[in-house]
Enzyme design. Structure first.
Site, mmCIF file in Angstrom:
data_model
loop_
_atom_site.group_PDB
_atom_site.id
_atom_site.type_symbol
_atom_site.label_atom_id
_atom_site.label_comp_id
_atom_site.label_asym_id
_atom_site.label_seq_id
_atom_site.Cartn_x
_atom_site.Cartn_y
_atom_site.Cartn_z
ATOM 1 N N GLU A 295 -5.022 -4.858 11.081
ATOM 2 C CA GLU A 295 -3.970 -3.856 11.206
ATOM 3 C C GLU A 295 -4.162 -3.071 12.500
ATOM 4 O OE1 GLU A 295 -2.168 -2.789 7.169
ATOM 5 O OE2 GLU A 295 -3.895 -1.501 7.451
ATOM 6 N N GLY B 47 2.962 2.224 10.608
ATOM 7 C CA GLY B 47 3.922 3.295 10.370
ATOM 8 C C GLY B 47 4.698 3.717 11.606
ATOM 9 N N SER C 148 3.797 -2.272 10.359
ATOM 10 C CA SER C 148 5.261 -2.329 10.460
ATOM 11 C C SER C 148 5.827 -3.711 10.099
ATOM 12 C CB SER C 148 5.722 -1.890 11.849
ATOM 13 O OG SER C 148 5.337 -0.547 12.071
ATOM 14 N N GLU D 141 -6.342 4.770 8.245
ATOM 15 C CA GLU D 141 -6.124 6.201 7.962
ATOM 16 C C GLU D 141 -7.403 6.826 7.408
ATOM 17 O OE1 GLU D 141 -2.584 5.560 5.674
ATOM 18 O OE2 GLU D 141 -1.566 4.996 7.526
ATOM 19 N N ASN E 263 0.869 -1.181 0.000
ATOM 20 C CA ASN E 263 0.000 0.000 0.000
ATOM 21 C C ASN E 263 0.910 1.236 0.000
ATOM 22 O OD1 ASN E 263 -1.811 2.047 0.529
ATOM 23 N ND2 ASN E 263 -2.150 1.454 2.672
ATOM 24 N N TRP E 264 0.945 1.905 -1.133
ATOM 25 C CA TRP E 264 1.874 3.041 -1.261
ATOM 26 C C TRP E 264 1.330 4.316 -0.628
ATOM 27 C CZ3 TRP E 264 3.691 2.595 -7.109
ATOM 28 C CH2 TRP E 264 4.346 1.364 -7.272
ATOM 29 N N LYS E 265 0.099 4.297 -0.200
ATOM 30 C CA LYS E 265 -0.542 5.480 0.394
ATOM 31 C C LYS E 265 -0.365 6.691 -0.524
ATOM 32 C CE LYS E 265 0.449 3.485 4.854
ATOM 33 N NZ LYS E 265 0.435 3.652 6.280
ATOM 34 N N GLY F 29 3.028 -1.169 4.266
ATOM 35 C CA GLY F 29 3.110 0.248 3.932
ATOM 36 C C GLY F 29 4.553 0.640 3.648
ATOM 37 N N GLY F 30 5.223 1.156 4.668
ATOM 38 C CA GLY F 30 6.576 1.713 4.506
ATOM 39 C C GLY F 30 7.550 0.813 3.766
ATOM 40 N N HIS G 19 -9.231 1.322 5.409
ATOM 41 C CA HIS G 19 -7.911 1.467 6.035
ATOM 42 C C HIS G 19 -8.046 2.408 7.237
ATOM 43 C CE1 HIS G 19 -3.735 2.572 6.672
ATOM 44 N NE2 HIS G 19 -3.406 1.487 5.995
HETATM 45 C C1 PEP Z 1 -0.437 0.085 6.033
HETATM 46 O O1 PEP Z 1 -0.364 1.136 5.443
HETATM 47 O O2 PEP Z 1 -1.446 -0.608 5.875
HETATM 48 C C2 PEP Z 1 0.673 -0.338 6.882
HETATM 49 C C3 PEP Z 1 0.575 -1.476 7.495
HETATM 50 O O3 PEP Z 1 1.770 0.509 6.991
HETATM 51 P P1 PEP Z 1 3.200 0.152 7.639
HETATM 52 O O4 PEP Z 1 3.653 -1.155 7.048
HETATM 53 O O5 PEP Z 1 4.082 1.286 7.242
HETATM 54 O O6 PEP Z 1 3.012 0.054 9.110
#
Ligand code: PEP
Length: 252
Positions: free
Chosen positions: A168, A174, A213, A98, A9-11, A234-235, A96
């Site tokens: 999640e 993040g 993470s 966010e 997920n590049w957000k 994500g990251g 999500h």
């Molecule tokens: C996400 O955006 O769904 C996520 C899990 O981010 P990260 O891996 O950066 O925690």
């Protein structure tokens, strides 16, 4: 057969030229992965066409990060399931944290998005998870259970492989903090029980993936758990080398 899923997920990251470079590096890195995995990239809407052009004929699939619940009409700024399919998406991420936390997306909005997407043939990854405050108050299972039950309310699933639940924990997204494999497994097992109670044993084919993470260092232990069927990343997905390593470990 249930395939593990690794989804990046590049957000709100990546200009089009950056998306091109990242996708090219990911494609060449995962080309030799033999194991049958679902590998998804979820770029921002503005780069869907860039990524679509590059992944054609590869094992990588395209996902949107969000979707609206109506097919067309006066909904300024929104994008329908049919439009996403037209743009090459097979999947959409829905709910999500966010979007729930920053943009006020409620369980009932999430449910409308799920129904509209599945009706139109767009597969869904539905995100659930508790905040730090909720965890500290011992409410993790209660919160996740109500989010999952709401998402599944009145839903008829014809093909369980098209419905994925991403657990999640919000405090792990993040932040560099992640749930231990055992903590995640406890929640995943609860989700599995809920889907089993609603749909019966065949619903074991619903994948329950973990996000928060996930990195090269922890993916193996997470995937070793009975009820963890992949990861939403994500990251670590913004870097081709780490994303490819995660895919390779998942494919071992
Ligand atoms: C996400 O955006 O769904 C996520 C899990 O981010 P990260 O891996 O950066 O925690």
């Amino acid at each position: 057969m249930k395939k593990n899923m690794i989804a990046g997920n590049w957000k709100m990251n990546m200009l089009r030229h950056e998306a091109r470079e990242l996708t090219q590096n990911i494609i060449s890195g995962v080309a030799k992965v033999k194991h049958d995995l679902d590998i998804l990239l979820a770029p921002p809407f503005t780069s869907l066409d860039v990524v679509r052009g590059l992944i054609e004929g590869t094992k990588v699939k395209l996902s949107a990060q969000n979707v609206f619940w109506e097919d067309r009409g006066a909904f300024t700024g929104e994008i329908s399931p049919a439009m996403l399919i037209d743009a090459g998406c097979e999947w959409a991420i829905i709910g999500h944290s966010e979007r729930r936390g920053i943009l006020g997306e409620t369980d009932s909005i999430v449910r409308k998005k799920i129904k509209a997407s599945l009706n139109d043939g767009l597969n869904v990854i539905v995100c659930v998870g508790e905040t730090l405050e909720e965890r500290e108050q011992g409410k993790t299972i209660k919160i996740v259970q109500s989010q999952v039950e709401s998402a599944l309310m009145d839903l008829e699933l014809e093909d369980y492989s098209k419905f994925v639940i991403a657990y999640e924990p919000v405090w792990a997204i993040g932040t560099g903090k992640n749930a231990t494999p055992e903590e995640a497994e406890h929640v995943h097992a609860t989700i599995r029980e809920i889907t089993g109670n609603i749909f019966g044993q065949d619903s074991d084919l619903i994948r329950i993936i973990y996000g928060g993470s996930v990195k090269v260092d922890n993916i193996k232990e997470l995937l070793a758990m009975d009820n963890i069927d992949g990861a939403l990343i994500g990251g670590a997905g913004l870097n081709a080398e780490s994303f490819v390593k995660i895919v390779k470990i998942a494919g071992e």
